[in-house]
Every structure is written in C-alpha cells, then in structure tokens.
Design an enzyme around this catalytic site. Structure first.
Site, PDB file in Angstrom:
ATOM      1  N   CYS A 103       0.848  -1.189   0.000  1.00  0.00           N
ATOM      2  CA  CYS A 103       0.000   0.000   0.000  1.00  0.00           C
ATOM      3  C   CYS A 103       0.885   1.241   0.000  1.00  0.00           C
ATOM      4  O   CYS A 103       1.869   1.297   0.756  1.00  0.00           O
ATOM      5  CB  CYS A 103      -0.892  -0.009   1.248  1.00  0.00           C
ATOM      6  SG  CYS A 103      -2.008   1.400   1.339  1.00  0.00           S
ATOM      7  N   HIS A 145      -9.174  -3.885  -1.452  1.00  0.00           N
ATOM      8  CA  HIS A 145      -8.124  -3.101  -0.776  1.00  0.00           C
ATOM      9  C   HIS A 145      -8.388  -1.600  -0.939  1.00  0.00           C
ATOM     10  O   HIS A 145      -8.378  -0.851   0.043  1.00  0.00           O
ATOM     11  CB  HIS A 145      -6.755  -3.477  -1.367  1.00  0.00           C
ATOM     12  CG  HIS A 145      -5.613  -2.643  -0.873  1.00  0.00           C
ATOM     13  ND1 HIS A 145      -4.524  -3.152  -0.227  1.00  0.00           N
ATOM     14  CD2 HIS A 145      -5.393  -1.292  -0.938  1.00  0.00           C
ATOM     15  CE1 HIS A 145      -3.691  -2.173   0.103  1.00  0.00           C
ATOM     16  NE2 HIS A 145      -4.194  -1.032  -0.330  1.00  0.00           N
ATOM     17  N   GLU A 146      -8.677  -1.178  -2.169  1.00  0.00           N
ATOM     18  CA  GLU A 146      -8.873   0.258  -2.412  1.00  0.00           C
ATOM     19  C   GLU A 146     -10.122   0.780  -1.711  1.00  0.00           C
ATOM     20  O   GLU A 146     -10.111   1.857  -1.108  1.00  0.00           O
ATOM     21  CB  GLU A 146      -8.957   0.549  -3.916  1.00  0.00           C
ATOM     22  CG  GLU A 146      -7.670   0.317  -4.676  1.00  0.00           C
ATOM     23  CD  GLU A 146      -6.445   0.962  -4.047  1.00  0.00           C
ATOM     24  OE1 GLU A 146      -6.550   2.058  -3.453  1.00  0.00           O
ATOM     25  OE2 GLU A 146      -5.366   0.348  -4.124  1.00  0.00           O
ATOM     26  N   HIS A 149     -10.071   1.607   1.950  1.00  0.00           N
ATOM     27  CA  HIS A 149      -9.571   2.934   2.326  1.00  0.00           C
ATOM     28  C   HIS A 149     -10.727   3.913   2.569  1.00  0.00           C
ATOM     29  O   HIS A 149     -10.599   4.856   3.339  1.00  0.00           O
ATOM     30  CB  HIS A 149      -8.676   3.510   1.222  1.00  0.00           C
ATOM     31  CG  HIS A 149      -7.271   2.980   1.227  1.00  0.00           C
ATOM     32  ND1 HIS A 149      -6.401   3.185   2.260  1.00  0.00           N
ATOM     33  CD2 HIS A 149      -6.585   2.258   0.293  1.00  0.00           C
ATOM     34  CE1 HIS A 149      -5.222   2.621   1.965  1.00  0.00           C
ATOM     35  NE2 HIS A 149      -5.307   2.045   0.787  1.00  0.00           N
TER      36      HIS A 149
HETATM   37 NI    NI Z   1      -3.679   1.047  -0.123  1.00  0.00          NI
END
Ligand code: NI
Length: 178
Positions: A103, A145-146, A149
C-alpha cells in the site's frame, strides 16, 4: 494537475470513513481537478490504485489501473484506468484467496491478506452512470483493498497471521523467490 503527497499510516485521515460523493459535483472543476491529481499521484508513486482519503480528501472515490499479462499474481485481465465513485462491493462467493499486498500509505512493507475472490462492484462512473463489474482473483483483491480505504481500513488490519508481514526488501529476497 498536481502530484499530491500520499498520507502514511498513522495519519488520522486514513482512519476516517469517507463521505458519499454528491452526484452534483461530478464534472465540476474542483472534482475534475481532484481526479486529475489522483491520476498524477498514482502514476508518480507507482501502484495499481489510489483512494481519495490517501491524499487527504474524504470522498468515496478511488482509481484503479491494473496492467494485464503475466505477473507474479499469474496471468491477469487488465483493468484500464477506472474511476470508482461511491463504490459498493457484493461478495458473490465466500471462497477466499490470499495475496501479498502492499500500500502506498504503508510504504516498504508487504503483508499476506485473505479476501473473498469473487465480487461484484457497483459504482458511479465520471459521467454519473451506474456501472457494475464482476471480478475474480487478484483484481477482486485490488478493489477490496482500495475500497477499504474509504472506510478507514488498511490491509494491515486484515492480516490474520502477523508472521506473514515483511519488509519489501526481505520479501523480495526470501519470500517472492520461494
Ligand atoms: Ni492502499
């Protein structure tokens, strides 16, 4: 357009839930500038995705650009540079697979994370149209994953075996090769 600084783990903005993007801001100059900055920043730092909170903007927007072809994750279907506004993920199969993730907000580390591997993404595109996308394998991991956020979650939070957290250099030397 500008390259923005990517916030690193420990910055409180990375831990806040981002707000829904009001659709009336699509196409406006400030929002277009944000998207251009995100693209410039992603291309400058290098990586497959960037979420707006990573540059300190608390809006539910992420961009993903995944090159296709043979990679260390196998043969991949490419995802051309795509902007996901207010994305929602639906898990289509609870079957999981694990990948070593990295990341831009957690530089220098790699960690092994298991996630559902068949998902459907619904999102608004830059024209304001609703789109859906079904993904399997590593691309399914990338979107999760994105979009994590946008909820203030980092991949580090999802590591179940902390023995599989490594510095990038050691990962490349000892783990990638095995
Ligand atoms: Ni990330």
């Amino acid at each position: 357009m500008a390259i923005r600084r990517i916030l690193r783990m420990g910055h409180p903005h990375l831990r806040q839930r981002a707000s829904d993007v009001p659709l009336e801001i699509l196409g406006t100059e400030p929002f277009e500038r944000l998207l251009a900055d995100m693209k410039d920043t992603l291309h400058d730092y290098g990586g497959v995705g960037l979420a707006a909170p990573q540059i300190g903007e608390g809006l539910r927007t992420a961009i993903i650009e995944l090159p296709g072809g043979p990679t260390r994750y196998g043969e991949l279907e490419p995802i051309p540079l795509t902007t996901f506004i207010n994305p929602v993920i639906e898990v289509l199969s609870e079957k999981t697979a694990g990948f070593w993730e990295g990341c831009l907000s957690v530089p220098g580390l790699r960690g092994f994370v298991e996630r559902p591997q068949h998902v459907r993404v619904s999102y608004t595109d830059i024209q304001g149209l609703t789109q859906t996308l079904e993904l399997q394998g590593f691309p399914a991991t990338v979107v999760q994953h994105e979009f994590d956020h946008l909820d203030g979650t980092l991949y580090i939070d999802r590591i179940t075996d902390t023995r599989r957290l490594a510095f990038e250099e050691e990962f490349n030397r000892h783990i990638l090769t095995t």
